[in-house]
Design a protein around this motif. Structure first.
Motif, mmCIF file in Angstrom:
data_model
loop_
_atom_site.group_PDB
_atom_site.id
_atom_site.type_symbol
_atom_site.label_atom_id
_atom_site.label_comp_id
_atom_site.label_asym_id
_atom_site.label_seq_id
_atom_site.Cartn_x
_atom_site.Cartn_y
_atom_site.Cartn_z
ATOM 1 N N LEU A 1 -9.614 9.924 -7.095
ATOM 2 C CA LEU A 1 -10.817 9.153 -7.396
ATOM 3 C C LEU A 1 -10.646 7.650 -7.184
ATOM 4 C CD1 LEU A 1 -11.952 11.025 -10.625
ATOM 5 C CD2 LEU A 1 -12.972 11.181 -8.331
ATOM 6 N N GLU A 2 -9.427 7.148 -7.318
ATOM 7 C CA GLU A 2 -9.197 5.710 -7.267
ATOM 8 C C GLU A 2 -8.823 5.179 -5.877
ATOM 9 O OE1 GLU A 2 -9.668 3.492 -9.757
ATOM 10 O OE2 GLU A 2 -10.449 5.155 -10.935
ATOM 11 N N THR A 3 -8.486 6.044 -4.947
ATOM 12 C CA THR A 3 -8.090 5.561 -3.622
ATOM 13 C C THR A 3 -9.164 5.885 -2.595
ATOM 14 O OG1 THR A 3 -6.309 5.507 -1.989
ATOM 15 C CG2 THR A 3 -6.824 7.661 -2.949
ATOM 16 N N ASP A 4 -9.191 5.072 -1.549
ATOM 17 C CA ASP A 4 -10.099 5.356 -0.442
ATOM 18 C C ASP A 4 -9.336 5.943 0.746
ATOM 19 O OD1 ASP A 4 -8.689 3.122 0.289
ATOM 20 O OD2 ASP A 4 -10.437 1.938 0.886
ATOM 21 N N ARG A 5 -8.067 6.287 0.498
ATOM 22 C CA ARG A 5 -7.208 6.860 1.542
ATOM 23 C C ARG A 5 -7.204 8.385 1.433
ATOM 24 N NH1 ARG A 5 -4.185 2.227 2.977
ATOM 25 N NH2 ARG A 5 -4.587 0.610 1.457
ATOM 26 N N PRO A 6 -6.945 9.080 2.534
ATOM 27 C CA PRO A 6 -6.856 10.545 2.466
ATOM 28 C C PRO A 6 -5.705 10.974 1.558
ATOM 29 C CG PRO A 6 -6.961 9.795 4.749
ATOM 30 C CD PRO A 6 -6.769 8.577 3.893
ATOM 31 N N VAL A 7 -5.944 12.051 0.804
ATOM 32 C CA VAL A 7 -4.949 12.595 -0.112
ATOM 33 C C VAL A 7 -4.769 14.074 0.202
ATOM 34 C CG1 VAL A 7 -4.371 13.076 -2.528
ATOM 35 C CG2 VAL A 7 -5.616 10.987 -1.938
ATOM 36 N N VAL A 8 -3.501 14.480 0.371
ATOM 37 C CA VAL A 8 -3.165 15.893 0.552
ATOM 38 C C VAL A 8 -2.421 16.318 -0.703
ATOM 39 C CG1 VAL A 8 -1.781 17.535 1.881
ATOM 40 C CG2 VAL A 8 -3.038 15.738 3.052
ATOM 41 N N VAL A 9 -2.807 17.463 -1.266
ATOM 42 C CA VAL A 9 -2.141 17.977 -2.456
ATOM 43 C C VAL A 9 -1.389 19.236 -2.059
ATOM 44 C CG1 VAL A 9 -2.423 18.793 -4.814
ATOM 45 C CG2 VAL A 9 -3.976 17.048 -3.906
ATOM 46 N N GLU B 1 -1.749 0.878 -1.573
ATOM 47 C CA GLU B 1 -2.363 -0.346 -1.068
ATOM 48 C C GLU B 1 -1.306 -1.345 -0.586
ATOM 49 O OE1 GLU B 1 -5.116 -1.865 -3.971
ATOM 50 O OE2 GLU B 1 -6.154 0.063 -4.103
ATOM 51 N N GLU B 2 -0.261 -1.526 -1.389
ATOM 52 C CA GLU B 2 0.768 -2.507 -1.045
ATOM 53 C C GLU B 2 1.450 -2.195 0.282
ATOM 54 O OE1 GLU B 2 5.039 -4.207 -2.748
ATOM 55 O OE2 GLU B 2 3.692 -3.129 -4.109
ATOM 56 N N TYR B 3 1.731 -0.907 0.525
ATOM 57 C CA TYR B 3 2.426 -0.512 1.754
ATOM 58 C C TYR B 3 1.453 -0.076 2.839
ATOM 59 C CZ TYR B 3 6.614 -1.109 -0.937
ATOM 60 O OH TYR B 3 7.605 -1.667 -1.696
ATOM 61 N N ASP B 4 0.164 -0.201 2.575
ATOM 62 C CA ASP B 4 -0.889 0.102 3.543
ATOM 63 C C ASP B 4 -0.669 1.463 4.205
ATOM 64 O OD1 ASP B 4 -3.257 -0.378 4.897
ATOM 65 O OD2 ASP B 4 -2.239 -1.356 6.572
ATOM 66 N N VAL B 5 -0.481 2.492 3.366
ATOM 67 C CA VAL B 5 -0.224 3.832 3.895
ATOM 68 C C VAL B 5 -1.507 4.438 4.442
ATOM 69 C CG1 VAL B 5 1.755 4.210 2.376
ATOM 70 C CG2 VAL B 5 -0.508 5.005 1.664
ATOM 71 N N MET C 1 2.834 3.492 14.067
ATOM 72 C CA MET C 1 3.563 4.204 13.037
ATOM 73 C C MET C 1 2.572 4.687 11.981
ATOM 74 S SD MET C 1 6.784 4.941 11.785
ATOM 75 C CE MET C 1 7.822 3.904 12.742
ATOM 76 N N TYR C 2 2.622 5.957 11.659
ATOM 77 C CA TYR C 2 1.765 6.552 10.628
ATOM 78 C C TYR C 2 2.557 6.586 9.333
ATOM 79 C CZ TYR C 2 -1.846 9.665 8.769
ATOM 80 O OH TYR C 2 -2.873 10.210 8.041
ATOM 81 N N ARG C 3 2.027 5.923 8.277
ATOM 82 C CA ARG C 3 2.759 5.807 7.021
ATOM 83 C C ARG C 3 2.161 6.721 5.959
ATOM 84 N NH1 ARG C 3 1.563 1.537 8.831
ATOM 85 N NH2 ARG C 3 1.399 -0.520 8.215
ATOM 86 N N LEU C 4 3.063 7.439 5.276
ATOM 87 C CA LEU C 4 2.648 8.338 4.206
ATOM 88 C C LEU C 4 3.355 7.956 2.917
ATOM 89 C CD1 LEU C 4 3.327 10.392 6.924
ATOM 90 C CD2 LEU C 4 1.784 11.712 5.510
ATOM 91 N N LEU C 5 2.619 7.965 1.818
ATOM 92 C CA LEU C 5 3.210 7.762 0.500
ATOM 93 C C LEU C 5 3.393 9.135 -0.128
ATOM 94 C CD1 LEU C 5 4.125 5.833 -1.759
ATOM 95 C CD2 LEU C 5 1.774 5.955 -2.650
ATOM 96 N N VAL C 6 4.620 9.409 -0.547
ATOM 97 C CA VAL C 6 4.963 10.717 -1.128
ATOM 98 C C VAL C 6 5.500 10.470 -2.540
ATOM 99 C CG1 VAL C 6 6.263 12.847 -0.791
ATOM 100 C CG2 VAL C 6 5.577 11.496 1.205
ATOM 101 N N PRO C 7 4.605 10.418 -3.530
ATOM 102 C CA PRO C 7 5.071 10.220 -4.898
ATOM 103 C C PRO C 7 5.623 11.538 -5.451
ATOM 104 C CG PRO C 7 2.664 10.181 -4.815
ATOM 105 C CD PRO C 7 3.154 10.411 -3.430
ATOM 106 N N VAL C 8 6.874 11.527 -5.886
ATOM 107 C CA VAL C 8 7.498 12.745 -6.403
ATOM 108 C C VAL C 8 7.837 12.565 -7.870
ATOM 109 C CG1 VAL C 8 8.427 13.437 -4.161
ATOM 110 C CG2 VAL C 8 9.831 12.064 -5.693
ATOM 111 N N ASP C 9 7.815 13.702 -8.595
ATOM 112 C CA ASP C 9 8.281 13.686 -9.976
ATOM 113 C C ASP C 9 9.656 14.337 -10.004
ATOM 114 O OD1 ASP C 9 7.773 16.436 -9.763
ATOM 115 O OD2 ASP C 9 6.024 16.404 -11.076
ATOM 116 N N ALA C 10 10.109 14.778 -11.148
ATOM 117 C CA ALA C 10 11.464 15.311 -11.264
ATOM 118 C C ALA C 10 11.594 16.753 -10.770
ATOM 119 C CB ALA C 10 11.936 15.226 -12.720
ATOM 120 N N ASN C 11 10.496 17.410 -10.413
ATOM 121 C CA ASN C 11 10.528 18.798 -9.962
ATOM 122 C C ASN C 11 10.974 18.861 -8.500
ATOM 123 O OD1 ASN C 11 9.322 21.258 -8.643
ATOM 124 N ND2 ASN C 11 8.898 21.725 -10.794
ATOM 125 N N GLU C 12 12.169 19.403 -8.268
ATOM 126 C CA GLU C 12 12.732 19.428 -6.912
ATOM 127 C C GLU C 12 11.946 20.323 -5.963
ATOM 128 O OE1 GLU C 12 16.963 19.978 -6.586
ATOM 129 O OE2 GLU C 12 17.352 18.575 -8.221
#
Length: 149
Positions: free
Chosen positions: A126-134, A95-99, A1-12
């Motif tokens: 800068l703070e993560t060692d995981r890949p980040v897509v913007v 880190e907690e969810y090991d995404v 299973m490939y896990r992704l963290l998707v942090p969203v703000d209030a902008n739909e």
């Protein structure tokens, strides 16, 4: 299973773009799990007790829209919420969810501002060692890496 963290703000629209990116991945469906994270600001902690019981990420429009897009593509979705310092909460959740990857929504910037990411995005990269897509409302997808990339 490939896990992704998707942090969203209030902008739909930004949340939908993030979800569309995840849904468009070739391994979408049964092999993807998305964690939608909404971080309530510190100022919202001062709400009267009567309001705090209704404070839930499930009630935020951007979270609901992103979940609809992801579930429509067959992606397993878990809703997470936190409050406090957005960048730290994002890195901690990764880190907690090991995404395996973070998918952050970028904002439109002026030509000068395009040279730099927003402060939350830049801090996460800068703070993560995981890949980040913007992703964002713009024309393309910019990618960044964590430390050491």
């Amino acid at each position: 299973m490939y896990r992704l963290l998707v942090p969203v703000d209030a902008n739909e629209s930004r949340a939908i773009k993030q979800a569309e990116y995840v849904a468009s991945r070739p391994e979408s469906g049964d092999t993807l799990e998305a964690y939608l994270l909404f971080v309530f600001g510190e100022d919202e902690e001062d709400l009267p007790d009567g309001f705090n019981r209704f404070k839930s990420a499930d009630r935020v429009g951007s979270v609901r829209r992103a979940r609809e897009v992801l579930e429509g593509a067959g992606v397993e979705v878990t809703i997470l919420e936190d409050s406090g310092d957005t960048a730290d909460d994002i890195v901690d959740a990764a880190e907690e969810y090991d995404v395996d990857e973070l998918v952050i929504g970028g904002r439109k910037r002026s030509p000068v501002g395009k040279a730099l990411f927003g402060s939350v995005t830049q801090t996460v990269i800068l703070e993560t060692d995981r890949p980040v897509v913007v992703t964002g409302g713009g024309d393309g997808v910019a990618t960044g890496g964590g430390n050491g990339e």
